[in-house]
Write a protein that holds these residues in place. Structure first.
Motif, PDB file in Angstrom:
ATOM      1  N   PRO A   1       2.006  -7.800  -6.520  1.00 23.03           N
ATOM      2  CA  PRO A   1       2.289  -7.010  -5.321  1.00 23.03           C
ATOM      3  C   PRO A   1       1.457  -7.496  -4.136  1.00 23.03           C
TER       4      PRO A   1
ATOM      5  N   HIS B   1       6.754  -7.869  -3.476  1.00 24.13           N
ATOM      6  CA  HIS B   1       6.459  -7.767  -4.909  1.00 24.13           C
ATOM      7  C   HIS B   1       7.178  -8.911  -5.608  1.00 24.13           C
TER       8      HIS B   1
ATOM      9  N   ALA C   1       4.977   1.296  -6.776  1.00 26.54           N
ATOM     10  CA  ALA C   1       5.657   0.040  -6.472  1.00 26.54           C
ATOM     11  C   ALA C   1       6.391   0.131  -5.135  1.00 26.54           C
TER      12      ALA C   1
ATOM     13  N   SER D   1      -1.744  -4.914  -3.740  1.00 29.95           N
ATOM     14  CA  SER D   1      -1.591  -3.571  -4.291  1.00 29.95           C
ATOM     15  C   SER D   1      -0.240  -3.033  -3.874  1.00 29.95           C
ATOM     16  N   GLY D   2       0.122  -1.898  -4.451  1.00 21.62           N
ATOM     17  CA  GLY D   2       1.366  -1.245  -4.098  1.00 21.62           C
ATOM     18  C   GLY D   2       1.185  -0.320  -2.910  1.00 21.62           C
TER      19      GLY D   2
ATOM     20  N   GLU E   1      -1.443  -1.334  -8.935  1.00 22.77           N
ATOM     21  CA  GLU E   1      -0.164  -0.926  -8.352  1.00 22.77           C
ATOM     22  C   GLU E   1       0.323   0.334  -9.060  1.00 22.77           C
TER      23      GLU E   1
END
Length: 479
Positions: free
Chosen positions: A186, A168, A130, A213-214, A127
């Motif tokens: 995330p 998140h 964010a 993931s971000g 990430e």
């Protein structure tokens, strides 16, 4: 993020958490734990070039559990004021201390996990951007490009719906052994749903990608993959017909066919079903249940995978678990309760939808490892049968193992070659028998990275995969 960041987020101290577990155990019990959660959710929907919905909200609270023999007490609070958490702890304690006349006679020892922060989370959940730091106006161009790419690829397209959803979660867990575990999780998901029309008929197709993931998830590569998948095979969909039914060999294509593995077999390996005698595999640990070429894994350690777990929702480190190793039933999927009952170590499969739910054994990323056969050789070995690569609307009876799955796309196999496209059929069989009837395993394992979600009274993100496999005989519901 260090431990203090999580303590500050939930406005609680370690001494306060120690007091809460003591309160939870004041009426007796073997174990108590706390599950703190702060999650931001976001969603953006683009339909026909216009944003039709979007928003962001936060969920926040703590769940408190008490285990007393086979009895569980659970309560939660939607804030972390000490008086409200104390009330939840007392409620959980009272529930757990109720009539225990139905306790199992077998002794259960709840096993401890590993204390500390999820150090591996930075590796499992990449990430660099964010979600909470990115505006919706910065996300919209990706959906617009995706929609334009799909719309321009086929003149038969009449509607495209593109959706981005993300979250998140900050998770902090503490238990009566004094273990403190923190995790930052995330998740990002992109889905494209497309409707096609050729005048007389309408077809639809959906493609998606989902990763832990971000916002760095939104790359040109992901856009191209989803756009290509959303229109692939549509000619065959329009040509497809319903075949004649009956029992016949079935070749399952690599990737999304793994949902059958998840539903028809994976659930039967979850330890709560087995310790209660509800699974067909309850008395088969250590026995040969399929060909020695078959190994089936549930894995929480695949980088960025939707089912990845640095720690499960009981604070147990994520790990790779062989349910079946070389044809032998090797392990069930355990939470702390079932691991204690069986006298084994937890496998990191204690999962929950949110702090409002009690954790239970759940899958993560479930797949069959590759074999040695080439997919083309597998198809060539079938004189008459069907090839399927996409399922939906499955139903499974855990106790008996019987299943029914609707096939969204596939082909007839005639004299070792794919021929007529098929649709509108059901695959009917029995999970343990189908597993035993797998004749050949391909060398092309594919993990499907779609937006898979498993429902078992509560929903959790999962993924699935499988190489090309040949099942000797299944019932095909056709004409």
């Amino acid at each position: 993020m260090d431990k203090q960041h999580f303590l500050d987020t939930f406005r609680v101290t370690v001494p306060q958490m120690e007091q809460l577990t003591k309160t939870a155990l004041k009426n007796g019990g073997d174990w108590s734990d706390l599950y703190f959660e702060s999650t931001i959710y976001g969603d953006l929907l683009l339909k026909d070039g216009e944003v039709t919905s979007g928003g962001c909200h936060t969920d926040f609270g703590v769940g408190i559990r008490v285990l007393s023999g086979e009895r569980t007490g659970y309560a939660y609070s939607e804030n972390t004021a000490m008086k409200d958490m104390e009330a939840a702890a007392k409620a959980a304690s009272l529930i757990a201390s109720g009539d225990t006349g139905n306790r199992c006679n077998r002794h259960m020892t709840v096993r401890a996990g590993t204390c500390g922060r999820a150090i591996g989370s930075d590796l499992l959940y990449p990430e660099s951007s964010a979600w909470e730091n990115v505006r919706a106006s910065e996300l919209l161009p990706f959906l617009e490009k995706l929609q334009q790419k799909i719309t321009g690829s086929d003149s038969r397209i009449v509607k495209v719906i593109a959706r981005l959803s993300y979250s998140h979660s900050l998770i902090m867990m503490f238990n009566s052994e004094g273990e403190l575990t923190c995790d930052s999780r995330p998740m990002g998901s992109v889905t494209a749903s497309v409707i096609f029309s050729n005048g007389s008929r309408t077809e639809n197709k959906t493609a998606s990608r989902s990763f832990r993931s971000g916002a760095e998830l939104l790359t040109g590569q992901i856009l191209e993959e989803i756009a290509a998948e959303a229109v692939s095979g549509i000619d065959a969909r329009f040509e497809a017909r319903r075949p004649k039914g009956g029992r016949m060999p079935v070749v399952m294509g690599a990737g999304a066919s793994g949902i059958l593995l998840h539903e028809a077999m994976g659930h039967a390996f979850e330890a709560d079903f087995n310790r209660k005698g509800q699974s067909v595999f309850s008395d088969r640990m250590g026995q040969k249940i399929c060909d020695s070429s078959i190994s089936i894994v549930d894995d929480g350690t695949i980088r960025a995978n939707r089912g990845a777990c640095s720690y499960d929702d009981e604070g147990i480190p994520g790990q790779k678990t062989y349910m079946v190793r070389e044809g032998i039933l090797n392990s069930y999927l355990h939470d702390r309760i079932s691991a204690g009952w069986y006298g084994v170590s937890p496998t990191g499969n204690g999962r929950r939808e949110s702090f409002r739910y009690n954790p239970v054994p759940r899958m993560r990323a479930t797949y069959m490892e590759s074999g040695t056969a080439s997919p083309s050789d597998i198809i060539a070995s079938v004189k008459k049968g069907i090839y399927v690569d996409e399922f939906s609307n499955g139903q499974v009876k855990i106790g008996e193992g019987d299943f029914t799955f609707y096939v969204k796309s596939g082909y007839m196999i005639e004299n070792g070659r794919l021929s007529t496209p098929i649709k509108d059929i059901n695959i009917i069989g029995n999970g343990p028998q189908a597993l035993a009837d797998i004749m050949c395993v391909g060398n092309d394992l594919k993990i499907d990275n779609g937006t898979w979600t498993c429902g078992k009274e509560q929903s959790v993100p999962v993924s699935c995969g499988i190489p090309t496999v040949l099942v000797k005989s299944l019932t095909v519901g056709g004409e």
